[in-house]
Design an enzyme around this catalytic site. Structure first.
Site, PDB file in Angstrom:
ATOM      1  N   THR A  90       0.924  -1.336   0.033  1.00 11.95           N
ATOM      2  CA  THR A  90       0.003   0.068   0.011  1.00 11.95           C
ATOM      3  C   THR A  90       0.981   1.224  -0.241  1.00 11.95           C
ATOM      4  O   THR A  90       1.847   1.337   0.560  1.00 11.95           O
ATOM      5  CB  THR A  90      -1.003   0.017   1.250  1.00 11.95           C
ATOM      6  OG1 THR A  90      -0.236   0.185   2.516  1.00 11.95           O
ATOM      7  CG2 THR A  90      -1.786  -1.289   1.349  1.00 11.95           C
ATOM      8  N   SER A 121       2.613   2.738  -2.461  1.00 11.51           N
ATOM      9  CA  SER A 121       3.652   2.463  -3.016  1.00 11.51           C
ATOM     10  C   SER A 121       4.134   2.922  -4.446  1.00 11.51           C
ATOM     11  O   SER A 121       5.067   2.419  -5.134  1.00 11.51           O
ATOM     12  CB  SER A 121       3.624   0.878  -3.486  1.00 11.51           C
ATOM     13  OG  SER A 121       2.614   0.219  -3.994  1.00 11.51           O
ATOM     14  N   THR A 122       3.607   4.151  -4.828  1.00 10.24           N
ATOM     15  CA  THR A 122       3.813   5.065  -5.754  1.00 10.24           C
ATOM     16  C   THR A 122       5.123   5.712  -5.660  1.00 10.24           C
ATOM     17  O   THR A 122       5.642   6.421  -6.619  1.00 10.24           O
ATOM     18  CB  THR A 122       2.553   5.914  -6.274  1.00 10.24           C
ATOM     19  OG1 THR A 122       2.213   6.528  -5.150  1.00 10.24           O
ATOM     20  CG2 THR A 122       1.439   5.181  -6.459  1.00 10.24           C
ATOM     21  N   SER A 144       7.355   3.028  12.828  1.00  9.54           N
ATOM     22  CA  SER A 144       8.202   4.317  12.918  1.00  9.54           C
ATOM     23  C   SER A 144       9.003   4.301  14.278  1.00  9.54           C
ATOM     24  O   SER A 144       8.356   3.632  15.096  1.00  9.54           O
ATOM     25  CB  SER A 144       7.644   5.255  12.624  1.00  9.54           C
ATOM     26  OG  SER A 144       8.208   6.582  12.890  1.00  9.54           O
ATOM     27  N   TYR A 160       0.858  11.536  15.018  1.00  4.42           N
ATOM     28  CA  TYR A 160       1.464  10.215  14.100  1.00  4.42           C
ATOM     29  C   TYR A 160       2.336   9.183  15.009  1.00  4.42           C
ATOM     30  O   TYR A 160       1.750   8.010  14.622  1.00  4.42           O
ATOM     31  CB  TYR A 160       2.465  10.975  13.495  1.00  4.42           C
ATOM     32  CG  TYR A 160       3.420  10.040  12.574  1.00  4.42           C
ATOM     33  CD1 TYR A 160       2.903   9.502  11.565  1.00  4.42           C
ATOM     34  CD2 TYR A 160       4.919   9.776  12.874  1.00  4.42           C
ATOM     35  CE1 TYR A 160       3.701   8.650  10.738  1.00  4.42           C
ATOM     36  CE2 TYR A 160       5.408   9.075  12.279  1.00  4.42           C
ATOM     37  CZ  TYR A 160       4.797   8.416  11.246  1.00  4.42           C
ATOM     38  OH  TYR A 160       5.694   7.435  10.437  1.00  4.42           O
TER      39      TYR A 160
END
Length: 264
Positions: A13, A15-16, A141, A154
């Site tokens: 997901t 992943s562009t 992260s 986040y």
């Protein structure tokens, strides 16, 4: 070690570009059939064409859709009914003073960074367990462990993603399916360049801006530089392979030593 993922299908997901694009490349280079996802159909197709140039014999397809919406989720799952490897890389981030984060933004971060992963795991995990093989990778992260003061919303969502990983690993216990998190450290992507310039002088050249950012905002890093997306992709490719069959329920770090801990 020789890693081959021939005969396996992977969905990555977001992943562009950035880390997601690097992961898609790594999986394709290892022989997997890779589904590239992004909100915009044109950008997803461009990413597919770019992958074909990088890995000429790759089997790559576009599965566009905004996974933060019910319609987009249905479109992606409808186009890709099954997958052997699910990489939940999609995520949003941005700096915001803690007391200025309103309820709507908290919800948006949770829906994008956590619920999209949960929904996709629910969609694909039964097929994996039924076939007695599968890999689920959630890209977390360092902010999950070292909550950054400038974007606690986040950090909280990435902490939640670690719990999601551990919980679904227990759900998949004994099935041949592994579920892991990859804790990515401060990384060099286009989005992060924008973020860095939110915190340091915008007139600085990039190399100097990066050094200032690491020194002032990420001084714990032991490699004292941003991590390249390909370095995170290497860990994902390994965890996606049969070689990592005994690793599950874990949070594996590719953080440049940023998290001050002797445990993974």
């Amino acid at each position: 070690m020789r890693i081959t993922l021939e005969g396996r299908t992977a969905l990555v997901t977001g992943s562009t570009q950035g880390i997601g694009a690097a992961i898609a490349f790594g999986l394709a280079a290892a022989g997997a059939r890779v589904a590239v996802n992004g909100r915009d159909a044109d950008r997803a197709q461009e990413a597919v064409e770019r992958l074909h140039r990088q890995v000429p014999d790759a089997d790559v397809l576009a599965v566009p859709g905004d996974l933060a919406t019910d319609q987009g989720m249905a479109e992606v799952v409808g186009r890709l009914r099954e997958t052997d490897i699910l990489v939940n890389n999609l995520g949003i981030f941005g700096a915001r003073p803690a007391l200025e984060i309103d309820d709507g933004e908290w919800r948006r971060y949770f829906e994008v960074n956590v619920l999209t992963a949960v929904k996709l795991i629910r969609a694909y995990l039964p097929g994996m367990t039924g076939r007695s093989w599968g890999r689920v990778l959630n890209i977390a992260s360092d902010s999950a462990v070292v909550i950054p003061a400038e974007m606690i919303h986040y950090g909280v969502t990435k902490t939640a993603l670690l719990a999601v990983t551990r919980g679904f690993a227990k759900e998949a216990a004994g099935t041949g399916v592994t579920v892991n998190s990859v804790i990515a450290g401060p990384s060099h992507t286009g989005g992060v360049e924008d973020f860095v310039y939110e915190l340091v002088d915008k007139d600085l050249p990039w190399d100097e801006a990066q050094r200032v950012f690491m020194r002032e905002h990420r001084p714990q890093s032991l490699i004292q530089r941003l991590i390249e997306p390909e370095e995170i992709a290497h860990m994902v490719v390994y965890l996606s392979s049969p070689l990592a069959s005994a690793t599950t329920g874990g949070a594996l770090r590719v953080d440049g030593g940023y998290v001050d801990s002797i445990l993974p």
